[in-house]
Scaffold this active site. Sequence first.
Site, mmCIF file in Angstrom:
data_model
loop_
_atom_site.group_PDB
_atom_site.id
_atom_site.type_symbol
_atom_site.label_atom_id
_atom_site.label_comp_id
_atom_site.label_asym_id
_atom_site.label_seq_id
_atom_site.Cartn_x
_atom_site.Cartn_y
_atom_site.Cartn_z
ATOM 1 N N ASP A 145 4.450 3.641 7.123
ATOM 2 C CA ASP A 145 3.191 3.371 7.818
ATOM 3 C C ASP A 145 3.111 4.230 9.079
ATOM 4 O OD1 ASP A 145 0.789 2.260 8.504
ATOM 5 O OD2 ASP A 145 1.569 0.282 8.998
ATOM 6 N N HIS A 218 -5.968 4.033 -0.290
ATOM 7 C CA HIS A 218 -5.962 3.779 1.150
ATOM 8 C C HIS A 218 -6.023 5.085 1.937
ATOM 9 C CE1 HIS A 218 -5.261 1.494 4.773
ATOM 10 N NE2 HIS A 218 -4.176 2.211 5.066
#
Length: 336
Positions: A145, A218
């Site tokens: 992330d 995403h």
Amino acid sequence: MVLIQEVLREPAKAAVFLVLAVRPGSEDTARALLEDIAGLTRAVGFRAPDDLLSCVVGIGASAWSRLYRVPAPRDLHPFRALSGAKHTAPATHGDLLFHFRARRLDLCFELARQVMARLAGHVKVLDEVQGFKYFDERDLLGFVDGTENPTGSKAVAAITVGDEDPAYAGGSYVVVQKYLHDLDAWQALPVAEQERVIGREKLSDFELSDEDKPANSHVAVNTIVDPDGTERQIVRENMAFGSLGAAEFGTYFIGYAATPDVIERMLHRMFVGEPPGNYDRILDFSTAVTGSLFFVPTAEFLEDPSPAPAATTPARINRNPADGSLGIGSLRRSRT
């Protein structure tokens, strides 16, 4: 010289996020605490300087006029809820945001404890999250992330208000959302399908090719490009969190930007879709349960928010210096 809050730091190993509501009549107490927050942070962090304790404070739209006698920053407004065909981004109240970061959770906890001791009886805790780094910068879905965070001068430019709002030059905007993951449903997906949801390879973190990356992945949905080809960027400091007893596992999203417009467009693409219906597929496994927007003023403003004399020229901010700094001198307060 403008003293800024320490938004840009190395990725922290631990964090505490507090979203508070200031009780009516408690504005003076809250403002006094904000004036002292830099000193409190130094006092706690001095005991472990190598662990890089910091605190960033954000102020919500509804609290600004209660705390200060000066006009609000140009783009400060309540978080705008979004409803797509399938998923919703709720708007939740927040007067103050405290983002505590360090290499150790105990430092974050101690500073948060001191802040709450000062504010006891004057605020209501709306949300509290203790975050942690999960293995090699991964979230609980197992993917790295923050890969696309800008660095150096690009990071400074991405998060820093400049001459477009000179009274608040050097500040930033920040959006926070708490996402809860359905880990059982996620882990039931084959790894190859998880990679199509995210748009990256799980082990290597390499982005999928344009041919293999779905338009609703995403990565694809969160890539914002202006008509002139300029990619708009933000700085994310997301953290994993979880409660075994409550069976809650999630990601606390926190994004800093020079204008909330960038993050708001990302969220519109995620929840509504461009075109409508092309929502971010990660939302089939991650549910947003909070959403708030705050302005992060300079440390100088927090310490002395009194209106500047009319003849004062607002500080000019160079958001693209060669060394990646703000071009406004040292960020450390001088002591005599």
